[in-house]
Write a protein that holds these residues in place. Sequence first.
Motif, PDB file in Angstrom:
ATOM      1  N   SER A 176       0.840  -1.194   0.000  1.00 27.60           N
ATOM      2  CA  SER A 176       0.000   0.000   0.000  1.00 27.60           C
ATOM      3  C   SER A 176       0.878   1.248   0.000  1.00 27.60           C
ATOM      4  CB  SER A 176      -0.903   0.008   1.233  1.00 27.60           C
ATOM      5  OG  SER A 176      -0.115   0.189   2.409  1.00 27.60           O
ATOM      6  N   LEU A 177       0.232   2.403  -0.056  1.00 29.97           N
ATOM      7  CA  LEU A 177       0.969   3.666   0.032  1.00 29.97           C
ATOM      8  C   LEU A 177       1.699   3.764   1.365  1.00 29.97           C
ATOM      9  CD1 LEU A 177       1.688   6.445  -1.119  1.00 29.97           C
ATOM     10  CD2 LEU A 177      -0.462   7.304  -0.162  1.00 29.97           C
ATOM     11  N   LEU A 178       1.051   3.271   2.429  1.00 31.54           N
ATOM     12  CA  LEU A 178       1.693   3.288   3.750  1.00 31.54           C
ATOM     13  C   LEU A 178       2.957   2.443   3.743  1.00 31.54           C
ATOM     14  CD1 LEU A 178       1.559   4.153   6.740  1.00 31.54           C
ATOM     15  CD2 LEU A 178       0.196   2.084   7.183  1.00 31.54           C
ATOM     16  N   GLY A 179       2.883   1.267   3.116  1.00 31.67           N
ATOM     17  CA  GLY A 179       4.047   0.397   3.038  1.00 31.67           C
ATOM     18  C   GLY A 179       5.182   1.029   2.250  1.00 31.67           C
ATOM     19  N   ARG A 180       4.850   1.700   1.163  1.00 27.12           N
ATOM     20  CA  ARG A 180       5.889   2.376   0.371  1.00 27.12           C
ATOM     21  C   ARG A 180       6.513   3.524   1.173  1.00 27.12           C
ATOM     22  NH1 ARG A 180       1.789   1.531  -3.645  1.00 27.12           N
ATOM     23  NH2 ARG A 180       2.424  -0.110  -5.105  1.00 27.12           N
ATOM     24  N   THR A 181       5.690   4.145   2.017  1.00 28.70           N
ATOM     25  CA  THR A 181       6.220   5.193   2.902  1.00 28.70           C
ATOM     26  C   THR A 181       7.218   4.603   3.886  1.00 28.70           C
ATOM     27  OG1 THR A 181       4.137   6.415   2.733  1.00 28.70           O
ATOM     28  CG2 THR A 181       5.602   7.001   4.546  1.00 28.70           C
ATOM     29  N   PHE A 182       6.874   3.439   4.444  1.00 31.01           N
ATOM     30  CA  PHE A 182       7.805   2.759   5.355  1.00 31.01           C
ATOM     31  C   PHE A 182       9.133   2.473   4.649  1.00 31.01           C
ATOM     32  CE2 PHE A 182       4.049   0.647   7.809  1.00 31.01           C
ATOM     33  CZ  PHE A 182       3.795   1.853   8.444  1.00 31.01           C
ATOM     34  N   ILE A 183       9.057   1.972   3.431  1.00 30.69           N
ATOM     35  CA  ILE A 183      10.264   1.617   2.684  1.00 30.69           C
ATOM     36  C   ILE A 183      11.102   2.852   2.376  1.00 30.69           C
ATOM     37  CG2 ILE A 183      11.101   0.677   0.486  1.00 30.69           C
ATOM     38  CD1 ILE A 183       8.621  -1.197   0.546  1.00 30.69           C
ATOM     39  N   SER A 184      10.433   3.953   2.067  1.00 31.18           N
ATOM     40  CA  SER A 184      11.181   5.189   1.791  1.00 31.18           C
ATOM     41  C   SER A 184      11.917   5.672   3.036  1.00 31.18           C
ATOM     42  CB  SER A 184      10.228   6.275   1.277  1.00 31.18           C
ATOM     43  OG  SER A 184       9.360   6.732   2.301  1.00 31.18           O
ATOM     44  N   ILE A 185      11.314   5.481   4.208  1.00 35.20           N
ATOM     45  CA  ILE A 185      11.978   5.854   5.463  1.00 35.20           C
ATOM     46  C   ILE A 185      13.188   4.962   5.694  1.00 35.20           C
ATOM     47  CG2 ILE A 185      11.722   5.934   7.976  1.00 35.20           C
ATOM     48  CD1 ILE A 185       8.774   6.695   7.510  1.00 35.20           C
ATOM     49  N   ARG A 186      13.037   3.675   5.410  1.00 39.64           N
ATOM     50  CA  ARG A 186      14.163   2.748   5.562  1.00 39.64           C
ATOM     51  C   ARG A 186      15.312   3.122   4.637  1.00 39.64           C
ATOM     52  NH1 ARG A 186      13.261  -2.853   2.898  1.00 39.64           N
ATOM     53  NH2 ARG A 186      13.642  -1.476   1.137  1.00 39.64           N
ATOM     54  N   ASN A 187      14.983   3.453   3.403  1.00 39.30           N
ATOM     55  CA  ASN A 187      16.034   3.741   2.421  1.00 39.30           C
ATOM     56  C   ASN A 187      16.763   5.045   2.722  1.00 39.30           C
ATOM     57  OD1 ASN A 187      15.415   1.387   1.102  1.00 39.30           O
ATOM     58  ND2 ASN A 187      14.111   2.362  -0.439  1.00 39.30           N
ATOM     59  N   SER A 188      16.009   6.070   3.107  1.00 42.32           N
ATOM     60  CA  SER A 188      16.637   7.359   3.453  1.00 42.32           C
ATOM     61  C   SER A 188      15.613   8.216   4.180  1.00 42.32           C
ATOM     62  CB  SER A 188      17.139   8.084   2.207  1.00 42.32           C
ATOM     63  OG  SER A 188      17.632   9.366   2.560  1.00 42.32           O
ATOM     64  N   GLU A 189      15.751   8.292   5.499  1.00 46.32           N
ATOM     65  CA  GLU A 189      14.801   9.075   6.281  1.00 46.32           C
ATOM     66  C   GLU A 189      14.889  10.560   5.926  1.00 46.32           C
ATOM     67  OE1 GLU A 189      13.549   9.838  10.958  1.00 46.32           O
ATOM     68  OE2 GLU A 189      14.858   8.157  10.416  1.00 46.32           O
ATOM     69  N   GLU A 190      16.099  11.044   5.670  1.00 45.52           N
ATOM     70  CA  GLU A 190      16.278  12.457   5.336  1.00 45.52           C
ATOM     71  C   GLU A 190      15.591  12.790   4.013  1.00 45.52           C
ATOM     72  OE1 GLU A 190      18.670  10.422   6.221  1.00 45.52           O
ATOM     73  OE2 GLU A 190      19.227  11.194   8.202  1.00 45.52           O
ATOM     74  N   LEU A 191      15.745  11.900   3.020  1.00 48.02           N
ATOM     75  CA  LEU A 191      15.099  12.123   1.729  1.00 48.02           C
ATOM     76  C   LEU A 191      13.582  12.077   1.870  1.00 48.02           C
ATOM     77  CD1 LEU A 191      15.304  12.542  -1.310  1.00 48.02           C
ATOM     78  CD2 LEU A 191      15.504  10.051  -1.575  1.00 48.02           C
TER      79      LEU A 191
END
Length: 251
Positions: free
Chosen positions: A183-198
């Motif tokens: 879901s969009l929430l899951g993709r948000t989690f992954i984006s935080i994992r990859n780069s929280e600053e980004l």
Amino acid sequence: MDKQQVQRIIILALVVLSIAFPLAFTENIYILHVMTTAFIFIIAINGLNILAGFTGQLSLAHAGFFAIGAYSLGILTTKYDMPYWISFFLAIVLTAVIGLFLGIFALRTKEHFFAIYTLIIGFLIYLVINTWDEMTGGIRGLIGIPLPDAIGPITFDTPLSMYYLVLVFMLLSVFVARRIVHSLLGRTFISIRNSEELAQTIGINTALNKLYAFVISVVFAALSGVLYASFNRFLGPEIANLPMVFNFLMY
């Protein structure tokens, strides 16, 4: 046949195999016990994977929340004589509320500081369970946890029926975890994992989303814990201790 179709066939085959599996071991209670316990742990690991695997936040308090869910069910049913299914859902809600409160403070830390902080939380949960003798039974443990109440004509008083009950919850947890991740929430989690600053630069509220992931993982741990308590009908403080934490990490 594309990759997605192959995955669906494999998943369907595994589900059919899980349903048919007990038919080959109807007389072997030990095998059923091992498989049911494995399914219970799969539920907990789905929650840990959402937090650590997809959000990049390694929580070492997962066994503690597993234990809170288990003991909440045990205490509500044995000491307060509450109906099983009401206790079941109350135990999950109570654990989620505790997880929300602790997560607000834990997620002020990052990386290895977060891991250390949650390790301390998990150990404190273990100490409370181990020393609060009149409520948890202390080192003696909590005994006499009832089996789930019947749902209409369906009863849960045999190892086979408990196997299928846990299997249903396990499949539900896998489905929910998969839906969250894609879901969009899951993709948000992954984006935080990859780069929280980004993630922050594109407008994602990383603190709030990490809290969402933390509470979701706690709910999975609580569900796993209440099923564990129902299945084993005995609880000891060791389920919140450090070896259980590293068992979850290994799984």
